[in-house]
Design a protein around this motif. Structure first.
Motif, PDB file in Angstrom:
ATOM      1  N   THR A 157       0.399  -1.151   0.059  1.00  0.00           N
ATOM      2  CA  THR A 157       0.147   0.147   0.349  1.00  0.00           C
ATOM      3  C   THR A 157       0.993   0.773   0.207  1.00  0.00           C
ATOM      4  O   THR A 157       1.997   1.626   0.467  1.00  0.00           O
ATOM      5  CB  THR A 157      -0.861   0.173   1.433  1.00  0.00           C
ATOM      6  OG1 THR A 157      -0.279   0.103   2.128  1.00  0.00           O
ATOM      7  CG2 THR A 157      -2.088  -1.327   0.987  1.00  0.00           C
ATOM      8  N   VAL A 158       0.333   2.153  -0.814  1.00  0.00           N
ATOM      9  CA  VAL A 158       0.801   3.574   0.400  1.00  0.00           C
ATOM     10  C   VAL A 158       0.328   4.459   0.274  1.00  0.00           C
ATOM     11  O   VAL A 158      -1.016   4.690   0.450  1.00  0.00           O
ATOM     12  CB  VAL A 158       1.584   3.713  -1.546  1.00  0.00           C
ATOM     13  CG1 VAL A 158       0.339   4.746  -2.443  1.00  0.00           C
ATOM     14  CG2 VAL A 158       2.660   4.977  -0.907  1.00  0.00           C
ATOM     15  N   THR A 159       0.430   5.577   1.380  1.00  0.00           N
ATOM     16  CA  THR A 159      -0.091   6.708   2.101  1.00  0.00           C
ATOM     17  C   THR A 159       0.556   7.520   1.873  1.00  0.00           C
ATOM     18  O   THR A 159       1.692   8.077   1.128  1.00  0.00           O
ATOM     19  CB  THR A 159       0.004   6.493   3.624  1.00  0.00           C
ATOM     20  OG1 THR A 159      -0.287   5.334   4.071  1.00  0.00           O
ATOM     21  CG2 THR A 159      -0.831   7.390   4.310  1.00  0.00           C
ATOM     22  N   PRO A 178      -3.436  12.351   6.143  1.00  0.00           N
ATOM     23  CA  PRO A 178      -3.128  11.143   5.242  1.00  0.00           C
ATOM     24  C   PRO A 178      -4.475  10.015   4.379  1.00  0.00           C
ATOM     25  O   PRO A 178      -5.424   9.922   4.857  1.00  0.00           O
ATOM     26  CB  PRO A 178      -3.005  10.163   6.476  1.00  0.00           C
ATOM     27  CG  PRO A 178      -3.331  10.293   7.613  1.00  0.00           C
ATOM     28  CD  PRO A 178      -3.814  12.122   7.202  1.00  0.00           C
ATOM     29  N   ALA A 179      -4.074   9.802   3.077  1.00  0.00           N
ATOM     30  CA  ALA A 179      -5.225   8.911   2.675  1.00  0.00           C
ATOM     31  C   ALA A 179      -3.896   7.451   2.570  1.00  0.00           C
ATOM     32  O   ALA A 179      -3.155   7.574   1.357  1.00  0.00           O
ATOM     33  CB  ALA A 179      -5.695   9.649   1.440  1.00  0.00           C
ATOM     34  N   THR A 180      -4.813   6.345   2.224  1.00  0.00           N
ATOM     35  CA  THR A 180      -4.348   4.894   1.938  1.00  0.00           C
ATOM     36  C   THR A 180      -4.846   4.482   1.109  1.00  0.00           C
ATOM     37  O   THR A 180      -6.328   4.215   0.981  1.00  0.00           O
ATOM     38  CB  THR A 180      -3.766   4.088   2.962  1.00  0.00           C
ATOM     39  OG1 THR A 180      -2.854   5.260   4.545  1.00  0.00           O
ATOM     40  CG2 THR A 180      -2.910   3.221   2.887  1.00  0.00           C
ATOM     41  N   SER A 181      -3.637   3.927   0.434  1.00  0.00           N
ATOM     42  CA  SER A 181      -4.390   3.321  -1.088  1.00  0.00           C
ATOM     43  C   SER A 181      -4.841   1.636  -0.584  1.00  0.00           C
ATOM     44  O   SER A 181      -4.611   1.470   0.243  1.00  0.00           O
ATOM     45  CB  SER A 181      -3.542   3.039  -1.694  1.00  0.00           C
ATOM     46  OG  SER A 181      -2.873   1.626  -1.421  1.00  0.00           O
ATOM     47  N   ASP A 182      -5.291   0.959  -2.024  1.00  0.00           N
ATOM     48  CA  ASP A 182      -6.201  -0.057  -1.593  1.00  0.00           C
ATOM     49  C   ASP A 182      -4.952  -1.216  -2.285  1.00  0.00           C
ATOM     50  O   ASP A 182      -3.926  -0.565  -2.632  1.00  0.00           O
ATOM     51  CB  ASP A 182      -6.993  -0.671  -2.581  1.00  0.00           C
ATOM     52  CG  ASP A 182      -8.307  -0.311  -2.119  1.00  0.00           C
ATOM     53  OD1 ASP A 182      -8.813   0.616  -0.759  1.00  0.00           O
ATOM     54  OD2 ASP A 182      -9.470   0.042  -3.450  1.00  0.00           O
ATOM     55  N   ALA A 183      -4.813  -2.165  -1.302  1.00  0.00           N
ATOM     56  CA  ALA A 183      -3.924  -3.007  -1.489  1.00  0.00           C
ATOM     57  C   ALA A 183      -3.923  -3.728  -3.094  1.00  0.00           C
ATOM     58  O   ALA A 183      -4.324  -4.067  -3.512  1.00  0.00           O
ATOM     59  CB  ALA A 183      -3.798  -4.081  -0.554  1.00  0.00           C
ATOM     60  N   VAL A 184      -1.844  -3.904  -3.158  1.00  0.00           N
ATOM     61  CA  VAL A 184      -1.972  -4.608  -4.137  1.00  0.00           C
ATOM     62  C   VAL A 184      -0.864  -5.851  -3.894  1.00  0.00           C
ATOM     63  O   VAL A 184      -0.293  -5.874  -2.759  1.00  0.00           O
ATOM     64  CB  VAL A 184      -0.845  -4.135  -5.343  1.00  0.00           C
ATOM     65  CG1 VAL A 184      -1.812  -2.864  -5.868  1.00  0.00           C
ATOM     66  CG2 VAL A 184       0.375  -3.406  -5.308  1.00  0.00           C
TER      67      VAL A 184
END
Length: 388
Positions: A134-136, A147-153
């Motif tokens: 993920t990336v924040t 902050p906002a965190t992406s969905d995981a890959v």
């Protein structure tokens, strides 16, 4: 908004305008008017010359701005494989009334910060194998940060140790409707579309596109090469979604001209009825149809609304196995292979008599390696094939 305060003959007006500093207007007994802006923080003191002083302490800001609010999560793109570079968008934001001054990034593996991974891109390493990524993204303006965190890959897969043996790798990515296709293996074969063979971005397994063929003369031609001569170990695989509805044979790929002795192999799908369908593979050791050996899945009700991983390989003992969604469905001994001439076709067997109807994604041919070689089957890939 205005607030008035009267002290005898002294009238004071405090005015607040959205996104503007507070101002104070002093109407003095002699009729004169003095206006002073209030600072965003600190203290404003004005001596009026009448033995009277006025002071006001302004804490915080004089503006109604707030920290940014996330309205759309960041999105990661790229293949989660060691050595590949992932990138992220910033996401979408409401700036809270004050312009966003910048974005900060923190990549994470398994929810834990990756040291030093603070750019908008990140090249995956062996340390991340098995982890989801993920990336924040943190947006900042004058009022604060959010902050906002992406969905995981992922999970991240290791690089392909057999990539040097890959002789064809096509992900069929590109612009919707495009007829341009790339071989992403080191062989870099030229792929030439025929008929209406095209990229479809609406129906995909991995990446941004798949190959769409309408069953009426659509395929991709790839010139004859020693890469298609498979006398020993090999693996042929793809993700496919057939769209047949009548009794028919539809080929995924092949080098089979129907002219003896110029038949090598073809990988195909047979629709016999709505509940009787099967994947199959045929290979000739000497180029003639009469000597060909086939692998045939028992008829079953294959779901045509989803992609299926189909694969065939042959090991060092000449045992060839056919797999559907990781399950071995047929095996046979096939010895040798024919070195024929003619194009390899993707979306047909090579003679124009079995054009594919449906979608093909992530087609890979590996020469000299049996990747799976197991009666017990395997877990199908969970991401696009590695590109290195």
């Amino acid at each position: 908004m205005s607030n008035n305060l009267e002290l005898g003959d002294l009238k004071i007006t405090l005015t607040t305008i959205e996104d503007e500093p507070i101002s104070a207007k002093f109407e003095l007994p002699d009729g004169s008017v003095v206006t002073r802006p209030f600072p965003e923080t600190g203290e404003l003191t004005m001596k009026l010359g009448l033995g009277l002083g006025l002071s006001h302490v302004q804490s915080g800001g004089g503006s109604s701005a707030s920290a940014p609010t996330n309205t759309g999560l960041p999105v990661i793109s790229g293949t989660p494989t060691v050595g590949q570079t992932l990138s992220t968008t910033n996401g979408t934001w409401d700036d809270g009334g004050a312009a966003i001054s910048g974005y900060a990034y923190q990549w994470k593996a398994g929810g834990v910060d990756i040291s030093g991974a603070t750019a908008s891109t990140y090249e995956l390493t062996s340390d991340e194998v098995g982890d989801s990524i993920t990336v924040t993204v943190t947006a900042t303006n004058s009022a604060g940060s959010t902050p906002a965190t992406s969905d995981a890959v992922g999970p991240v897969e290791d690089a392909d140790p057999n990539f040097s043996s890959v002789v064809l790798l096509a992900g069929f990515n590109g612009v919707d409707g495009s007829t341009t296709f790339d071989d992403e293996s080191n062989s870099n074969h030229t792929m030439t579309a025929a008929g209406n063979a095209q990229v479809d971005t609406a129906v995909v397994k991995f990446g941004t596109g798949s190959l769409l063929c309408d069953g009426t003369g659509d395929w991709i031609n790839i010139a004859d090469s020693d890469d298609w001569y498979l006398p020993g170990e090999f693996t042929m695989e793809a993700w496919v979604r057939p769209d047949a509805s009548t009794v028919t044979t539809r080929a995924i790929c092949g080098q089979w001209t129907n002219l003896n002795p110029n038949n090598s192999f073809y990988f195909y799908y047979v629709w016999s009825s709505s509940t009787a369908k099967s994947f199959r593979f045929l290979m000739s050791p000497d180029g003639t149809a009469a000597s060909a050996v086939g692998l045939t899945q028992a008829n079953t009700n294959i779901d045509q609304s989803v992609f299926h991983h189909v694969a065939v390989d042959r090991d060092a003992s000449n045992v060839a196995r056919l797999y559907v969604d990781g399950v071995m469905v047929a095996s046979a001994t096939i010895t040798g292979g024919a070195n024929v001439t003619g194009n390899l076709r993707v979306g047909d067997r090579g003679s124009g008599t079995a054009p594919w109807l449906g979608w093909i994604d992530e087609l890979r041919i590996t020469k000299g390696v049996a990747r799976y070689a197991s009666d017990g089957g395997f877990t199908p890939p969970t991401a696009a094939f590695p590109r290195q």
